[in-house]
Motif scaffolding. Sequence first.
Motif, PDB file in Angstrom:
ATOM      1  N   THR A  77       0.807  -1.232   0.000  1.00  0.00           N
ATOM      2  CA  THR A  77       0.000   0.000   0.000  1.00  0.00           C
ATOM      3  C   THR A  77       0.830   1.268   0.000  1.00  0.00           C
ATOM      4  O   THR A  77       0.336   2.323  -0.376  1.00  0.00           O
ATOM      5  CB  THR A  77      -0.931   0.058   1.231  1.00  0.00           C
ATOM      6  N   GLY A  78       2.065   1.170   0.494  1.00  0.00           N
ATOM      7  CA  GLY A  78       2.888   2.364   0.640  1.00  0.00           C
ATOM      8  C   GLY A  78       2.465   3.214   1.824  1.00  0.00           C
ATOM      9  O   GLY A  78       2.919   4.338   1.983  1.00  0.00           O
ATOM     10  N   GLU A  79       1.612   2.678   2.673  1.00  0.00           N
ATOM     11  CA  GLU A  79       1.096   3.429   3.822  1.00  0.00           C
ATOM     12  C   GLU A  79       1.509   2.735   5.114  1.00  0.00           C
ATOM     13  O   GLU A  79       0.974   1.682   5.462  1.00  0.00           O
ATOM     14  CB  GLU A  79      -0.430   3.497   3.772  1.00  0.00           C
ATOM     15  N   ALA A  80       2.439   3.334   5.837  1.00  0.00           N
ATOM     16  CA  ALA A  80       2.904   2.737   7.088  1.00  0.00           C
ATOM     17  C   ALA A  80       1.769   2.629   8.107  1.00  0.00           C
ATOM     18  O   ALA A  80       1.657   1.623   8.811  1.00  0.00           O
ATOM     19  CB  ALA A  80       4.061   3.555   7.662  1.00  0.00           C
ATOM     20  N   ASP A  81       0.938   3.661   8.179  1.00  0.00           N
ATOM     21  CA  ASP A  81      -0.158   3.656   9.152  1.00  0.00           C
ATOM     22  C   ASP A  81      -1.171   2.547   8.859  1.00  0.00           C
ATOM     23  O   ASP A  81      -1.710   1.938   9.772  1.00  0.00           O
ATOM     24  CB  ASP A  81      -0.890   5.004   9.155  1.00  0.00           C
ATOM     25  N   ALA A  82      -1.417   2.304   7.590  1.00  0.00           N
ATOM     26  CA  ALA A  82      -2.395   1.291   7.207  1.00  0.00           C
ATOM     27  C   ALA A  82      -1.847  -0.118   7.388  1.00  0.00           C
ATOM     28  O   ALA A  82      -2.618  -1.065   7.552  1.00  0.00           O
ATOM     29  CB  ALA A  82      -2.819   1.490   5.761  1.00  0.00           C
ATOM     30  N   ALA A  83      -0.534  -0.270   7.369  1.00  0.00           N
ATOM     31  CA  ALA A  83       0.079  -1.599   7.417  1.00  0.00           C
ATOM     32  C   ALA A  83      -0.319  -2.370   8.666  1.00  0.00           C
ATOM     33  O   ALA A  83      -0.707  -3.540   8.586  1.00  0.00           O
ATOM     34  CB  ALA A  83       1.595  -1.476   7.321  1.00  0.00           C
ATOM     35  N   ASP A  84      -0.229  -1.744   9.813  1.00  0.00           N
ATOM     36  CA  ASP A  84      -0.597  -2.420  11.060  1.00  0.00           C
ATOM     37  C   ASP A  84      -2.080  -2.804  11.063  1.00  0.00           C
ATOM     38  O   ASP A  84      -2.440  -3.899  11.490  1.00  0.00           O
ATOM     39  CB  ASP A  84      -0.290  -1.545  12.271  1.00  0.00           C
ATOM     40  N   ASP A  85      -2.919  -1.894  10.584  1.00  0.00           N
ATOM     41  CA  ASP A  85      -4.354  -2.179  10.535  1.00  0.00           C
ATOM     42  C   ASP A  85      -4.657  -3.348   9.610  1.00  0.00           C
ATOM     43  O   ASP A  85      -5.458  -4.228   9.948  1.00  0.00           O
ATOM     44  CB  ASP A  85      -5.138  -0.953  10.063  1.00  0.00           C
ATOM     45  N   LEU A  86      -4.029  -3.365   8.446  1.00  0.00           N
ATOM     46  CA  LEU A  86      -4.269  -4.454   7.498  1.00  0.00           C
ATOM     47  C   LEU A  86      -3.780  -5.786   8.040  1.00  0.00           C
ATOM     48  O   LEU A  86      -4.452  -6.814   7.896  1.00  0.00           O
ATOM     49  CB  LEU A  86      -3.613  -4.156   6.154  1.00  0.00           C
ATOM     50  N   ALA A  87      -2.607  -5.774   8.670  1.00  0.00           N
ATOM     51  CA  ALA A  87      -2.087  -7.019   9.257  1.00  0.00           C
ATOM     52  C   ALA A  87      -3.023  -7.500  10.363  1.00  0.00           C
ATOM     53  O   ALA A  87      -3.324  -8.695  10.460  1.00  0.00           O
ATOM     54  CB  ALA A  87      -0.674  -6.803   9.797  1.00  0.00           C
ATOM     55  N   ALA A  88      -3.488  -6.578  11.191  1.00  0.00           N
ATOM     56  CA  ALA A  88      -4.407  -6.949  12.272  1.00  0.00           C
ATOM     57  C   ALA A  88      -5.733  -7.466  11.710  1.00  0.00           C
ATOM     58  O   ALA A  88      -6.269  -8.473  12.196  1.00  0.00           O
ATOM     59  CB  ALA A  88      -4.655  -5.754  13.193  1.00  0.00           C
ATOM     60  N   ASP A  89      -6.256  -6.805  10.678  1.00  0.00           N
ATOM     61  CA  ASP A  89      -7.501  -7.265  10.053  1.00  0.00           C
ATOM     62  C   ASP A  89      -7.328  -8.654   9.451  1.00  0.00           C
ATOM     63  O   ASP A  89      -8.221  -9.507   9.547  1.00  0.00           O
ATOM     64  CB  ASP A  89      -7.961  -6.287   8.968  1.00  0.00           C
ATOM     65  N   ALA A  90      -6.185  -8.881   8.821  1.00  0.00           N
ATOM     66  CA  ALA A  90      -5.916 -10.197   8.229  1.00  0.00           C
ATOM     67  C   ALA A  90      -5.848 -11.259   9.313  1.00  0.00           C
ATOM     68  O   ALA A  90      -6.425 -12.345   9.172  1.00  0.00           O
ATOM     69  CB  ALA A  90      -4.604 -10.162   7.439  1.00  0.00           C
ATOM     70  N   LEU A  91      -5.161 -10.958  10.388  1.00  0.00           N
ATOM     71  CA  LEU A  91      -5.044 -11.942  11.468  1.00  0.00           C
ATOM     72  C   LEU A  91      -6.390 -12.186  12.148  1.00  0.00           C
ATOM     73  O   LEU A  91      -6.684 -13.321  12.541  1.00  0.00           O
ATOM     74  CB  LEU A  91      -3.973 -11.508  12.462  1.00  0.00           C
ATOM     75  N   LEU A  92      -7.204 -11.183  12.254  1.00  0.00           N
ATOM     76  CA  LEU A  92      -8.546 -11.377  12.800  1.00  0.00           C
ATOM     77  C   LEU A  92      -9.357 -12.314  11.892  1.00  0.00           C
ATOM     78  O   LEU A  92     -10.019 -13.231  12.378  1.00  0.00           O
ATOM     79  CB  LEU A  92      -9.266 -10.037  12.955  1.00  0.00           C
ATOM     80  N   ALA A  93      -9.260 -12.085  10.579  1.00  0.00           N
ATOM     81  CA  ALA A  93      -9.956 -12.966   9.634  1.00  0.00           C
ATOM     82  C   ALA A  93      -9.423 -14.393   9.750  1.00  0.00           C
ATOM     83  O   ALA A  93     -10.198 -15.360   9.699  1.00  0.00           O
ATOM     84  CB  ALA A  93      -9.778 -12.449   8.205  1.00  0.00           C
ATOM     85  N   LEU A  94      -8.117 -14.525   9.927  1.00  0.00           N
ATOM     86  CA  LEU A  94      -7.522 -15.863  10.091  1.00  0.00           C
ATOM     87  C   LEU A  94      -8.017 -16.530  11.369  1.00  0.00           C
ATOM     88  O   LEU A  94      -8.268 -17.731  11.382  1.00  0.00           O
ATOM     89  CB  LEU A  94      -5.994 -15.774  10.101  1.00  0.00           C
ATOM     90  N   TRP A  95      -8.116 -15.765  12.438  1.00  0.00           N
ATOM     91  CA  TRP A  95      -8.579 -16.320  13.710  1.00  0.00           C
ATOM     92  C   TRP A  95     -10.000 -16.880  13.564  1.00  0.00           C
ATOM     93  O   TRP A  95     -10.313 -17.942  14.075  1.00  0.00           O
ATOM     94  CB  TRP A  95      -8.528 -15.268  14.816  1.00  0.00           C
ATOM     95  N   HIS A  96     -10.847 -16.149  12.818  1.00  0.00           N
ATOM     96  CA  HIS A  96     -12.223 -16.611  12.619  1.00  0.00           C
ATOM     97  C   HIS A  96     -12.288 -17.907  11.807  1.00  0.00           C
ATOM     98  O   HIS A  96     -13.263 -18.640  11.900  1.00  0.00           O
ATOM     99  CB  HIS A  96     -13.074 -15.532  11.927  1.00  0.00           C
ATOM    100  N   ARG A  97     -11.256 -18.162  11.027  1.00  0.00           N
ATOM    101  CA  ARG A  97     -11.192 -19.391  10.214  1.00  0.00           C
ATOM    102  C   ARG A  97     -10.047 -20.294  10.665  1.00  0.00           C
ATOM    103  O   ARG A  97      -9.543 -21.089   9.882  1.00  0.00           O
ATOM    104  CB  ARG A  97     -10.961 -19.027   8.743  1.00  0.00           C
ATOM    105  N   TRP A  98      -9.618 -20.132  11.896  1.00  0.00           N
ATOM    106  CA  TRP A  98      -8.402 -20.800  12.345  1.00  0.00           C
ATOM    107  C   TRP A  98      -8.452 -22.319  12.193  1.00  0.00           C
ATOM    108  O   TRP A  98      -7.444 -22.944  11.861  1.00  0.00           O
ATOM    109  CB  TRP A  98      -8.062 -20.406  13.779  1.00  0.00           C
ATOM    110  N   ASP A  99      -9.599 -22.916  12.369  1.00  0.00           N
ATOM    111  CA  ASP A  99      -9.690 -24.373  12.205  1.00  0.00           C
ATOM    112  C   ASP A  99      -9.269 -24.795  10.797  1.00  0.00           C
ATOM    113  O   ASP A  99      -8.600 -25.816  10.631  1.00  0.00           O
ATOM    114  CB  ASP A  99     -11.112 -24.874  12.497  1.00  0.00           C
ATOM    115  N   ARG A 100      -9.665 -24.011   9.793  1.00  0.00           N
ATOM    116  CA  ARG A 100      -9.259 -24.317   8.412  1.00  0.00           C
ATOM    117  C   ARG A 100      -7.818 -23.902   8.149  1.00  0.00           C
ATOM    118  O   ARG A 100      -7.075 -24.611   7.482  1.00  0.00           O
ATOM    119  CB  ARG A 100     -10.173 -23.616   7.412  1.00  0.00           C
TER     120      ARG A 100
END
Length: 177
Positions: A31-54
């Motif tokens: 993205t080229g956005e340092a501020d957005a990077a943490d949010d995107l990583a956190a959002d991705a990990l949250l999505a992963l947690w919701h599907r963690w069994d898979r």
Amino acid sequence: MGTSADDAAAEFHDFFERHYAELARLAHLLTGEADAADDLAADALLALWHRWDRVRTARHPAAYARGVVANLARSRIRSAVRERRRIALFWDRRPEHTDDPDIPAVVDVQGALRRLPFRKRACVVLRHAFDLSERETADTLGISVGTVKSQTSKGMARLEQLLGSRTAASQLVGGRK
């Protein structure tokens, strides 16, 4: 059963600790956005947690996680592009001074544009006033190229009806007669 949930939570925590920085760095590079990077990583990990069994049984969980970050980054970039283009619709990008503008024709065109439904108006303005391609217009509005073609054609036909001639419609492209 509690042990299995505890095991899953421990596995996810370990995965989070090992991959969060990498995912944030990926998001930043995409993205080229340092501020957005943490949010995107956190959002991705949250999505992963919701599907963690898979995810935990996937062949390459880290690759899956990188794919989620890439998709979120792509969505963020597309949203930003659409937003910038929407803003551009509302700001006059024409030169400050126009030699002998045909004010009545400009007023007529603006009035006729206001009478078009939003999608037709947006297609006509983006295609003719901003000189965007059909693809760029489709991406800006989140519609298909075919819809852009039909809405632009119908919008221009309606403008011709309202204005009485194609000459007045040419005012869309910066005051030329």
